[in-house]
Design a protein around this motif. Structure first.
Motif, mmCIF file in Angstrom:
data_model
loop_
_atom_site.group_PDB
_atom_site.id
_atom_site.type_symbol
_atom_site.label_atom_id
_atom_site.label_comp_id
_atom_site.label_asym_id
_atom_site.label_seq_id
_atom_site.Cartn_x
_atom_site.Cartn_y
_atom_site.Cartn_z
ATOM 1 N N VAL A 110 30.477 43.495 42.132
ATOM 2 C CA VAL A 110 30.985 44.742 42.719
ATOM 3 C C VAL A 110 29.801 45.608 43.130
ATOM 4 C CG1 VAL A 110 32.412 46.783 42.334
ATOM 5 C CG2 VAL A 110 33.079 44.601 41.329
ATOM 6 N N LYS A 135 39.277 47.352 47.590
ATOM 7 C CA LYS A 135 39.068 45.938 47.291
ATOM 8 C C LYS A 135 39.460 45.625 45.844
ATOM 9 C CE LYS A 135 36.173 42.246 48.636
ATOM 10 N NZ LYS A 135 35.282 41.798 49.654
ATOM 11 N N LEU A 136 39.229 46.583 44.945
ATOM 12 C CA LEU A 136 39.622 46.413 43.549
ATOM 13 C C LEU A 136 41.147 46.310 43.437
ATOM 14 C CD1 LEU A 136 38.322 46.245 40.744
ATOM 15 C CD2 LEU A 136 38.554 48.715 40.574
ATOM 16 N N ALA A 139 42.086 42.937 44.383
ATOM 17 C CA ALA A 139 41.760 42.012 43.291
ATOM 18 C C ALA A 139 42.811 42.092 42.188
ATOM 19 C CB ALA A 139 40.374 42.328 42.728
ATOM 20 N N GLY A 152 34.502 37.994 39.523
ATOM 21 C CA GLY A 152 33.593 38.781 40.350
ATOM 22 C C GLY A 152 33.064 38.036 41.553
ATOM 23 N N PHE A 155 35.096 38.644 44.473
ATOM 24 C CA PHE A 155 35.056 40.030 44.940
ATOM 25 C C PHE A 155 34.071 40.178 46.095
ATOM 26 C CE2 PHE A 155 34.272 44.545 44.975
ATOM 27 C CZ PHE A 155 35.482 45.094 44.595
ATOM 28 N N SER A 156 32.920 39.513 45.974
ATOM 29 C CA SER A 156 31.902 39.679 46.996
ATOM 30 C C SER A 156 31.722 38.410 47.819
ATOM 31 C CB SER A 156 30.584 40.110 46.373
ATOM 32 O OG SER A 156 30.158 39.126 45.438
#
Length: 162
Positions: A110, A135-136, A139, A152, A155-156
């Motif tokens: 993050v 974005k969280l 998720a 994670g 996430f990216s």
């Protein structure tokens, strides 16, 4: 002091209720698997998210939170950049703010995404935090749909492509 004691009583009661229901406990464990979401934030997020219809998509959750971009198309000001609509649930936005801020400091993937937004895309810090909130929320939607803990690396994923 009286308010703090009341908040603590309510938080304790909420945690006790979560312990009694398997589905609530599973959701709580999934939410707290995100570095940045602790008990208080998880309770707040559960209160806002679990009342939503289960068939809503992640995009609809984002719109419900008011974290979707809105183009400004009025008169001579057509060239303005998009802004957050803020048309949705302000309590959900509030519940996501501190976890997003904390995750962007302490969760490596993050943090990389947050840094990318500021350094590469030229966003202001608050804009980057709002992008992390959005974005969280995506998720969290995925975590609750698949019953998988926070990953994670997903996430990216865009950073790996770039």
């Amino acid at each position: 002091a009286e308010t703090d004691a009341r908040i603590e009583r309510l938080r304790t009661a909420a945690l006790a209720l979560i312990e009694t229901a398997a589905q609530l406990k599973d959701t709580f464990v999934l939410l707290t698997s995100v570095k940045g979401i602790a008990a208080a934030s998880a309770i707040e997020l559960m209160g806002e998210l679990l009342v939503l219809p289960p068939e809503l998509s992640a995009k609809q959750w984002v719109a419900m939170a008011g974290l979707d971009p809105r183009q400004i198309t009025s008169g001579s000001s057509v060239q303005k950049p998009a802004r957050l609509s803020k048309a949705g649930n302000r309590y959900l936005r509030k519940a996501l703010y501190m976890p997003a801020l904390s995750a962007s400091r302490h969760e490596p993937h993050v943090k990389a995404y947050y840094r990318h937004l500021i350094e590469t895309r030229g966003l202001k810090k608050i804009q980057a935090v709002c992008a992390v909130m959005r974005k969280l929320l995506h998720a969290i939607h995925g975590m609750l749909k698949t019953q998988q803990p926070f990953d994670g690396t997903r996430f990216s994923a865009r950073l790996a492509e770039a």
